[in-house]
Design a protein around this motif. Structure first.
Motif, PDB file in Angstrom:
ATOM      1  N   THR A   1     107.514  89.066  47.118  1.00 29.91           N
ATOM      2  CA  THR A   1     106.711  90.266  46.892  1.00 29.91           C
ATOM      3  C   THR A   1     106.315  90.438  45.434  1.00 29.91           C
ATOM      4  O   THR A   1     105.222  90.942  45.142  1.00 29.91           O
ATOM      5  N   ASP A   2     107.195  90.045  44.513  1.00 35.23           N
ATOM      6  CA  ASP A   2     106.902  90.212  43.090  1.00 35.23           C
ATOM      7  C   ASP A   2     107.876  89.371  42.270  1.00 35.23           C
ATOM      8  O   ASP A   2     108.722  88.653  42.822  1.00 35.23           O
TER       9      ASP A   2
ATOM     10  N   THR B   1      98.473  81.194  48.773  1.00 33.89           N
ATOM     11  CA  THR B   1      97.617  82.378  48.671  1.00 33.89           C
ATOM     12  C   THR B   1      97.965  83.336  49.793  1.00 33.89           C
ATOM     13  O   THR B   1      98.447  82.930  50.856  1.00 33.89           O
TER      14      THR B   1
ATOM     15  N   PHE C   1     106.999  84.646  51.778  1.00 36.28           N
ATOM     16  CA  PHE C   1     106.270  85.014  50.569  1.00 36.28           C
ATOM     17  C   PHE C   1     107.104  85.998  49.753  1.00 36.28           C
ATOM     18  O   PHE C   1     107.697  86.932  50.290  1.00 36.28           O
TER      19      PHE C   1
ATOM     20  N   ASN D   1      95.009  90.062  50.510  1.00 39.63           N
ATOM     21  CA  ASN D   1      95.333  91.413  50.074  1.00 39.63           C
ATOM     22  C   ASN D   1      94.723  92.448  51.021  1.00 39.63           C
ATOM     23  O   ASN D   1      94.130  92.104  52.049  1.00 39.63           O
TER      24      ASN D   1
ATOM     25  N   LYS E   1     105.848  81.401  47.429  1.00 41.71           N
ATOM     26  CA  LYS E   1     106.662  81.497  48.631  1.00 41.71           C
ATOM     27  C   LYS E   1     107.749  80.427  48.608  1.00 41.71           C
ATOM     28  O   LYS E   1     107.734  79.524  47.764  1.00 41.71           O
TER      29      LYS E   1
ATOM     30  N   ALA F   1      99.803  83.523  45.396  1.00 42.88           N
ATOM     31  CA  ALA F   1     101.115  84.044  45.784  1.00 42.88           C
ATOM     32  C   ALA F   1     102.124  82.908  45.757  1.00 42.88           C
ATOM     33  O   ALA F   1     101.754  81.732  45.828  1.00 42.88           O
TER      34      ALA F   1
END
Length: 271
Positions: free
Chosen positions: A70-71, A104, A68, A107, A117, A115
């Protein structure tokens, strides 16, 4: 697996305020940072190498489920790195748009959020070169970084170069009314993966097989820890780790202790 130690054991912690940010408290797991964990990917399991998180797939290590991002900055950095790969260095060479998928991720409140990935192709990450590939087995991004003479964290997804160090953030409200920002540094163990981590057939941080490195984690992961904490905070952390080494640990990592008791072979270099 039977060679792993349990998850619930005594840990020793240290905390200090970041010299560059007096409003941030660093809380660090000395039991983990003074352990002799080291990545053993790249060596055959019969020679003490990584068995992999899926039985029967040791050459795929922990690269089965993709990573995944992160940003957006993480995504853009990997996009730039992919441009350096060729069919000769990346087994599953393809356009960038085919390497990233929507998913997804849960959180901190337990809610699923959108999300992105890395794609999974034929049972492993799209960037993972399979066993027997002439360009070399393992992460194509990691290998390209080595060829280019840079640290692998410059080319790999953030979660990949951080593992198995875990960094968390939280805010603590104190009795005197102050709110203190806390940065937590600890071990990314099975539980850190969520419920799915308990389904792994093997996980390295709990196994004595992976606790035979020549240096403790705070030294072998110096570059990564500086990136996670900043130079000043890492410098203070290293001082405290060195002091604890000299005094002797109160709660050593049981996997390191078990490895030392049976004199397991030292691990191969990290991929």
């Amino acid at each position: 697996m039977t060679d792993e130690v349990g998850l619930d054991f005594d840990r020793e912690w240290v905390e200090f305020f970041d010299p560059d940010d007096p409003e941030t408290l660093v809380r660090a797991d000395l039991t983990w940072l003074l352990s002799r964990w080291g990545c053993i990917f790249g060596r055959h399991p019969e020679a003490g190498g990584c068995p992999g998180i899926e039985a029967g797939q040791p050459a795929d290590g922990c690269c089965l489920h993709g990573a995944f991002y992160t940003d957006e900055a993480d995504i853009k950095r990997i996009k730039r790195s992919v441009k350096r790969l060729t069919p000769e260095t990346w087994q599953l060479h393809r356009p960038w748009r085919e390497t990233i998928v929507d998913d997804t991720l849960e959180n901190d409140d337990g809610e699923e959020e959108p999300a992105k990935k890395t794609a999974v192709v034929d049972g492993a990450c799209v960037f993972h070169n399979r066993e027997g590939f002439p360009g070399g087995t393992g992460c194509a991004l990691h290998q390209q970084a080595i060829r280019d003479g840079v640290h692998p964290m410059a080319y790999k997804p953030e979660v990949c170069w951080q593992l198995p160090v875990k960094r968390d953030f939280k805010t603590e409200h104190r009795a005197d009314g102050r709110d203190v920002s806390v940065t937590l540094i600890t071990e990314f163990d099975r539980a850190s993966w969520g419920p799915g981590g308990h389904d792994f057939d093997w996980w390295c941080t709990s196994s004595p097989l992976a606790h035979t490195a020549a240096e403790p984690v705070y030294r072998s992961y110096e570059t990564e820890l500086i990136e996670l904490l900043g130079p000043a905070a890492y410098g203070r952390l290293a001082e405290l780790c060195e002091r604890r080494e000299k005094l002797g640990q109160v709660a050593p990592h049981p996997a390191t202790a078990r490895a030392a008791s049976v004199r397991l072979p030292a691990p191969a270099r990290r991929r």
